[in-house]
Design a protein around this motif. Structure first.
Motif, short mmCIF file in Angstrom:
data_model
loop_
_atom_site.label_atom_id
_atom_site.label_comp_id
_atom_site.label_asym_id
_atom_site.label_seq_id
_atom_site.Cartn_x
_atom_site.Cartn_y
_atom_site.Cartn_z
N TRP A 135 -48.40 2.50 0.60
CA TRP A 135 -47.82 3.06 1.81
C TRP A 135 -47.32 4.48 1.59
CZ3 TRP A 135 -42.77 4.72 2.64
CH2 TRP A 135 -42.47 5.09 3.97
N HIS A 190 -49.94 -0.90 6.54
CA HIS A 190 -48.54 -1.13 6.15
C HIS A 190 -47.68 -0.07 6.82
CE1 HIS A 190 -49.56 -4.17 3.17
NE2 HIS A 190 -50.51 -3.36 2.70
N TYR A 191 -46.55 -0.50 7.37
CA TYR A 191 -45.68 0.43 8.09
C TYR A 191 -44.26 -0.14 8.11
CZ TYR A 191 -46.80 -3.04 11.66
OH TYR A 191 -47.00 -4.22 12.33
#
Length: 262
Positions: free
Chosen positions: A164, A177-178
């Motif tokens: 990320w 992905h966050y």
């Protein structure tokens, strides 16, 4: 490729970056004694420490190739090589040898700023490496710690956190992905902003290599400039003495001519 030796090696930009990263590595390794092995942060710190070891090996290998006396270099820096072996974390404390060595040189009043000015492009590269390492280290650690307490989080492991961070720094934004928390989003904003600035430095460095018309000319070092200034001063003094001698000879000739007329 510039040859380096002695104090110039210890105070070149990449060695100073290695000094800072040595503190980071020692902090990570020390914290591992207080983190359970099954914790996700433990795995993250091991991964980051391995990446820092890779930077150490690249820096040491580059300095070895540029060293004028490779045997003497290896004799002095063998503890640094041992301290850069990944996975064996206790060896990292051997980097205290390099830390004390460089700090002693800085404290002894060496011309640190002049060494950096002599290697401006290397200083830029060193700054980029340092900022990237710090962003990856701090960003991945914080995002994993912040997001681990939220049940809706999708960043669960060291691999997720590091992936990320790299995606966010590059501003690619895959979206796999966050962050879902407010603090995580604030951290992402900071990392994106730093990433834009980082790539701006890379673009400036590349443009300097392309557009600099004097990039193939050898640089004039500070001590060389002093040498030439001294030669010019001596030349000016010599010319002044020749002019004085010529003026005296002219006056003497005129005086002799007047004596003959009488």
């Amino acid at each position: 490729m510039k040859k380096i030796d002695g104090v110039k090696h210890e105070l070149n930009p990449m060695s100073l970056v290695a000094l800072v990263l040595s503190f980071v590595s020692l902090a990570l390794v020390t914290s591992l004694f207080f983190i359970p092995r099954e914790d996700r942060v433990y795995s993250l710190f091991i991964t980051i420490d391995t990446l820092i070891c890779l930077v150490f090996w690249l820096q040491l290998t580059g300095d070895l190739l540029r060293s004028q006396n490779k045997k003497a270099f290896l004799k002095t820096h063998w503890p640094d090589y041992l301290a850069s072996i990944p996975i064996i974390e206790p060896l990292r404390f051997m980097r205290l040898v390099q830390i004390f060595r460089v700090l002693r040189l800085i404290r002894s009043g060496q011309q640190l700023l002049q060494h950096i000015l002599d290697y401006r492009r290397e200083a830029t590269i060193a700054t980029i490496v340092l900022l990237l390492t710090v962003l990856v280290t701090v960003g991945s650690s914080l995002i994993l710690i912040i997001e681990s307490h939220d049940p809706n989080a999708n960043i669960h492991s060291a691999d997720d956190a590091i992936w990320w961070v790299f995606v966010t720094i590059s501003t690619v934004g895959y979206g796999d992905h966050y962050p879902v928390t407010t603090l995580g989003k604030i951290l992402a904003t900071v990392i994106i902003t730093c990433g834009v600035g980082l790539f701006g430095m890379v673009a400036g460095l590349i443009s300097s290599f392309v557009s600099d018309p004097d990039r193939h000319k050898p640089a004039i070092h500070h001590h060389d400039q002093k040498h030439w200034d001294k030669i010019l001063d001596n030349q000016n003094l010599l010319l002044k003495r020749i002019d004085d001698l010529e003026q005296r000879l002219t006056e003497s000739t005129q005086h002799s001519g007047k004596e003959n007329e009488k």
